[in-house]
Design a protein around this motif. Sequence first.
Motif, short mmCIF file in Angstrom:
data_model
loop_
_atom_site.label_atom_id
_atom_site.label_comp_id
_atom_site.label_asym_id
_atom_site.label_seq_id
_atom_site.Cartn_x
_atom_site.Cartn_y
_atom_site.Cartn_z
N THR A 41 0.74 -1.18 -0.04
CA THR A 41 0.13 0.05 0.18
C THR A 41 0.67 1.29 -0.14
O THR A 41 0.65 2.30 -0.85
CB THR A 41 -0.90 -0.05 1.27
N PHE A 42 1.83 1.36 0.85
CA PHE A 42 2.85 2.20 0.95
C PHE A 42 3.73 2.63 -0.34
O PHE A 42 3.74 3.65 -0.87
CB PHE A 42 3.78 2.30 2.00
N ALA A 162 -3.69 -7.67 -1.77
CA ALA A 162 -4.71 -7.16 -1.16
C ALA A 162 -4.28 -5.38 -1.11
O ALA A 162 -5.01 -4.79 -1.01
CB ALA A 162 -4.68 -7.55 0.47
N GLY A 163 -3.00 -5.29 -0.90
CA GLY A 163 -2.28 -3.82 -0.94
C GLY A 163 -2.50 -3.26 -2.00
O GLY A 163 -3.28 -2.01 -2.40
N PHE A 164 -2.28 -3.85 -3.33
CA PHE A 164 -2.26 -3.27 -4.49
C PHE A 164 -3.72 -2.93 -5.24
O PHE A 164 -4.12 -1.89 -5.88
CB PHE A 164 -1.33 -4.20 -5.57
N ALA A 179 -4.45 9.38 1.79
CA ALA A 179 -5.06 8.64 2.53
C ALA A 179 -4.66 7.34 2.16
O ALA A 179 -4.63 6.26 3.28
CB ALA A 179 -6.56 8.72 1.72
N ALA A 180 -3.92 6.81 1.24
CA ALA A 180 -3.29 5.67 1.04
C ALA A 180 -2.03 5.33 1.96
O ALA A 180 -2.12 4.27 2.91
CB ALA A 180 -2.80 5.26 -0.41
N GLY A 183 -3.41 4.98 5.32
CA GLY A 183 -3.95 3.68 5.63
C GLY A 183 -2.89 2.59 5.87
O GLY A 183 -2.95 1.76 6.60
N ALA A 184 -1.55 2.78 5.02
CA ALA A 184 -0.60 1.95 5.37
C ALA A 184 0.05 2.01 6.64
O ALA A 184 0.40 1.09 7.17
CB ALA A 184 0.54 2.30 4.20
N LEU A 185 0.06 3.30 7.17
CA LEU A 185 0.54 3.49 8.51
C LEU A 185 -0.34 2.86 9.71
O LEU A 185 0.23 2.27 10.34
CB LEU A 185 0.59 5.18 8.82
#
Length: 233
Positions: A41-42, A162-164, A179-180, A183-185
């Motif tokens: 995600t990050f 799931a992340g991508f 926001a992404a 969410g990663a944090l």
Amino acid sequence: EAVTPGVAEYGKVVGKEPSAMRSTLALYYGARFTGQVAHNTFLAAILVIAGTSNHSAMGLSSVIVAMAVSSMLFGLPGGALADRLGAGRGFAVGAGLRGSVVAVALIAGPSTMAIAWLAFVYAAVSQVHSTSEMALVKALCRQSPGRVHSFLVAMQYCGQAAGFFLVTPALYYLGGPQAAIAGALAIILVHLALTNLLAARLRGTVSVEAAQRHRHFDGLRQTFAVFAHSVPA
């Protein structure tokens, strides 16, 4: 009651019941999955920031080169530090360092220059995290690591997907790349909690590893020895 192959051997080493061993392995797999979701995600978020800047080609190449160079520079020191800390503590420390970088990225905002430097630092601290994560296989299941590795690969691909394909698009739709990153944090904080729980369970159970930490470059010498004595194909 049937015991999963590898779990019985781990129980002989650390003296735990099969149910406790299964929960420890489940904790390990959960940490692997959440770590992969947060990581991808990050990564997707910073690539979007770099790719949508005024100089998208330069921005993307800067991020990619920064991560590649950092991995090459800090691969061996990161592995040595992981050996010094021990696999359990190294996994938790690496997760904390990753979380710190993601938090700074959230504060820094969508700056292409900042993202390139943060990608460099993120890849550097990931050398402690990733090497510790792989070293845990030996600590958890010394006799039959193949099954554990297969589950780790499964968790890796599930986390990447799931992340991508799920988390990042949803968060980007709701609030853009920041926001992404947020969410990663959040996912990394869950990952950090799991890694610390795992480290607490493993504390004091792998005495052989602790006794040999001062020889953390032996693995590198063994690797070179294998290549030196291998027969060309």
